[in-house]
Write an enzyme that holds these catalytic residues in place. Structure first.
Site, PDB file in Angstrom:
ATOM      1  N   ARG A  34       0.818  -1.217   0.000  1.00 14.35           N
ATOM      2  CA  ARG A  34       0.000   0.000   0.000  1.00 14.35           C
ATOM      3  C   ARG A  34       0.851   1.266   0.000  1.00 14.35           C
ATOM      4  O   ARG A  34       0.431   2.306   0.517  1.00 14.35           O
ATOM      5  CB  ARG A  34      -0.979   0.023   1.176  1.00 14.35           C
ATOM      6  CG  ARG A  34      -2.089  -1.021   1.078  1.00 14.35           C
ATOM      7  CD  ARG A  34      -3.099  -0.831   2.193  1.00 14.35           C
ATOM      8  NE  ARG A  34      -4.020  -1.962   2.239  1.00 14.35           N
ATOM      9  CZ  ARG A  34      -4.659  -2.362   3.332  1.00 14.35           C
ATOM     10  NH1 ARG A  34      -4.486  -1.719   4.477  1.00 14.35           N
ATOM     11  NH2 ARG A  34      -5.485  -3.390   3.300  1.00 14.35           N
TER      12      ARG A  34
ATOM     13  N   ARG B  83      -2.861   6.685   0.960  1.00 12.31           N
ATOM     14  CA  ARG B  83      -3.378   7.808   1.746  1.00 12.31           C
ATOM     15  C   ARG B  83      -2.375   8.470   2.682  1.00 12.31           C
ATOM     16  O   ARG B  83      -2.623   9.579   3.148  1.00 12.31           O
ATOM     17  CB  ARG B  83      -4.594   7.341   2.559  1.00 12.31           C
ATOM     18  CG  ARG B  83      -5.774   6.958   1.696  1.00 12.31           C
ATOM     19  CD  ARG B  83      -6.920   6.423   2.541  1.00 12.31           C
ATOM     20  NE  ARG B  83      -6.577   5.170   3.171  1.00 12.31           N
ATOM     21  CZ  ARG B  83      -7.384   4.516   4.016  1.00 12.31           C
ATOM     22  NH1 ARG B  83      -8.547   5.045   4.356  1.00 12.31           N
ATOM     23  NH2 ARG B  83      -7.013   3.363   4.540  1.00 12.31           N
TER      24      ARG B  83
ATOM     25  N   ARG C 261      -6.460  12.773  -5.065  1.00 11.11           N
ATOM     26  CA  ARG C 261      -7.784  12.206  -4.813  1.00 11.11           C
ATOM     27  C   ARG C 261      -8.826  13.308  -4.617  1.00 11.11           C
ATOM     28  O   ARG C 261      -9.967  13.192  -5.080  1.00 11.11           O
ATOM     29  CB  ARG C 261      -7.752  11.276  -3.600  1.00 11.11           C
ATOM     30  CG  ARG C 261      -9.119  10.677  -3.297  1.00 11.11           C
ATOM     31  CD  ARG C 261      -9.062   9.442  -2.462  1.00 11.11           C
ATOM     32  NE  ARG C 261     -10.390   8.913  -2.208  1.00 11.11           N
ATOM     33  CZ  ARG C 261     -10.639   7.743  -1.644  1.00 11.11           C
ATOM     34  NH1 ARG C 261      -9.645   6.965  -1.292  1.00 11.11           N
ATOM     35  NH2 ARG C 261     -11.875   7.342  -1.441  1.00 11.11           N
TER      36      ARG C 261
ATOM     37  N   ASP D 280      -7.193  -2.510  -6.966  1.00 15.44           N
ATOM     38  CA  ASP D 280      -7.856  -3.157  -5.839  1.00 15.44           C
ATOM     39  C   ASP D 280      -8.143  -4.614  -6.182  1.00 15.44           C
ATOM     40  O   ASP D 280      -8.395  -4.945  -7.344  1.00 15.44           O
ATOM     41  CB  ASP D 280      -9.163  -2.435  -5.499  1.00 15.44           C
ATOM     42  CG  ASP D 280      -9.725  -2.867  -4.158  1.00 15.44           C
ATOM     43  OD1 ASP D 280     -10.541  -3.811  -4.139  1.00 15.44           O
ATOM     44  OD2 ASP D 280      -9.338  -2.289  -3.136  1.00 15.44           O
TER      45      ASP D 280
ATOM     46  N   TYR E  79     -15.513 -11.733  -0.184  1.00 18.65           N
ATOM     47  CA  TYR E  79     -16.237 -10.510  -0.521  1.00 18.65           C
ATOM     48  C   TYR E  79     -17.398 -10.792  -1.480  1.00 18.65           C
ATOM     49  O   TYR E  79     -18.472 -10.197  -1.364  1.00 18.65           O
ATOM     50  CB  TYR E  79     -15.278  -9.490  -1.149  1.00 18.65           C
ATOM     51  CG  TYR E  79     -14.294  -8.886  -0.184  1.00 18.65           C
ATOM     52  CD1 TYR E  79     -14.625  -7.772   0.582  1.00 18.65           C
ATOM     53  CD2 TYR E  79     -13.025  -9.439  -0.015  1.00 18.65           C
ATOM     54  CE1 TYR E  79     -13.714  -7.213   1.468  1.00 18.65           C
ATOM     55  CE2 TYR E  79     -12.114  -8.886   0.874  1.00 18.65           C
ATOM     56  CZ  TYR E  79     -12.474  -7.776   1.615  1.00 18.65           C
ATOM     57  OH  TYR E  79     -11.566  -7.239   2.499  1.00 18.65           O
TER      58      TYR E  79
END
Length: 342
Positions: free
Chosen positions: A23, A27, A36, A73, A147
């Site tokens: 990652r 962020r 973003r 993703d 998921y």
């Protein structure tokens, strides 16, 4: 000449260690947050190939990591299989219809949803420069299935585990379908420029041993075998988070070229228990890099020393947290860059 990361994944035990962080494009970086805010939500960024390529390259420019990991993703695969996908602020991803309620054959495949990802890979490859490795990835079938069945993430994957026990034939069909799409998806990434790929099995640790064999080891082995038939020299990294004592069996039976370790694994145990010469990746605690302090230096050096006798890619035990200070990443990077194999 191949970069240090690629050589290490292929089995070279160099005197220095390559580093990238799971990652790493995300962020915790102010440049990511700015982009973003300009472009919109997460899925919009993933499907804007120019923006996704820029995000993938941001940590390379800032830190000079040895590898760039595609910004995307794991749920792109079920999205391409025909489920609707949305990311809800503060709640995470949602897939619909849930396969606990709807038959798999009720989905209408949408393979065109993979094409923008390949475009991102090609753009990153063009901008990456020599000496650095472009990593593609996909979710492993078990984690993706959790998921797809439940429609969202959960703490213990109760809905999916229960379905696998209740209807193993039906659940096997879901796993097999994910394997098919995942092989095609990863092959497309490689053709677009990815030089190695990682299979993320974030929920592998929730399974009992027999279920782990069936739903983690077997489908990952199928993916590796089929990828190798097309790309014999492609390094495949397996990352079965939470696998614990099942890691040696995973390493032997899946055929992966390198094994990612989470932060719960003692590196000295792993160095002895895993197949000799197998490259390993990991396994610094993401919370420690967020917390900071002199313990960063001590723990990073301990991991480096533990894996001195085998190829080792320095990485985290899972994804970097969004509140991690830039200075802490720089501190960790300095330790890894300054270490040399005795």
């Amino acid at each position: 000449m191949s970069g240090l990361l690629l050589r290490t994944l292929r089995g070279e035990n160099a005197s220095e260690r390559p580093i990238w962080l799971m990652r790493q494009a995300g962020r915790y970086l102010p440049e990511y947050r700015a982009l973003r805010a300009e472009k919109g939500g997460f899925l919009a960024l993933v499907y804007d190939s120019d923006a996704a390529a820029e995000i993938t390259l941001q940590p390379i420019r800032r830190f000079g990591f040895d590898g760039a990991i595609l910004f995307s993703d794991i749920l792109i695969v079920p999205y391409a299989m025909g489920q609707d996908l949305e990311f809800l602020v503060g709640e995470g991803p949602r897939l619909s219809p849930r396969l606990v309620d709807t038959a798999l054959d009720g989905l209408r495949a949408a393979p065109e949803r993979l094409e923008p990802i390949y475009a991102t890979v090609a753009k990153v490859k063009a901008g990456l420069g020599a000496g650095r490795t472009l990593l593609g990835f996909a979710g492993s079938p078990w984690t993706v299935a959790t998921y797809m069945v439940a429609g969202e993430g959960s703490r213990d994957q109760h809905v999916t585990r229960a379905m696998a026990y209740r209807d193993p034939k039906g659940f096997q069909a879901i796993i097999d379908a994910i394997v098919e799409v995942t092989v095609d998806y990863l092959a497309g990434q490689v053709r677009a420029g990815a030089e190695a790929v990682q299979l993320f099995d974030s929920w592998a640790g929730s399974l009992a041993p027999a279920e782990f064999e069936r739903w983690v080891i077997a489908p990952n082995a199928a993916i590796v075998t089929r990828l190798k038939a097309h790309f014999p020299s492609l390094p495949v990294i397996g990352f079965p988070k939470g696998a614990g004592e099942k890691l040696p069996a995973y390493a032997r039976e899946t055929g992966v070229d390198a094994l990612g370790l989470d932060e719960t694994i003692d590196p000295f145990w792993a160095a002895k228990a895993l197949p000799e010469g197998l490259p390993v990746q990991g396994n610094f605690d993401p919370l420690l890099i967020e917390a900071g302090g002199p313990e960063i230096d001590r723990q990073a050096t301990r991991i480096l020393d533990a894996f001195a006798d085998r190829p080792h890619v320095f990485n985290l035990g899972h994804g970097i947290g969004q509140h991690t200070p830039i200075a802490h990443v720089e501190q960790l990077l300095a330790v890894v860059r300054g270490w040399r194999r005795p």
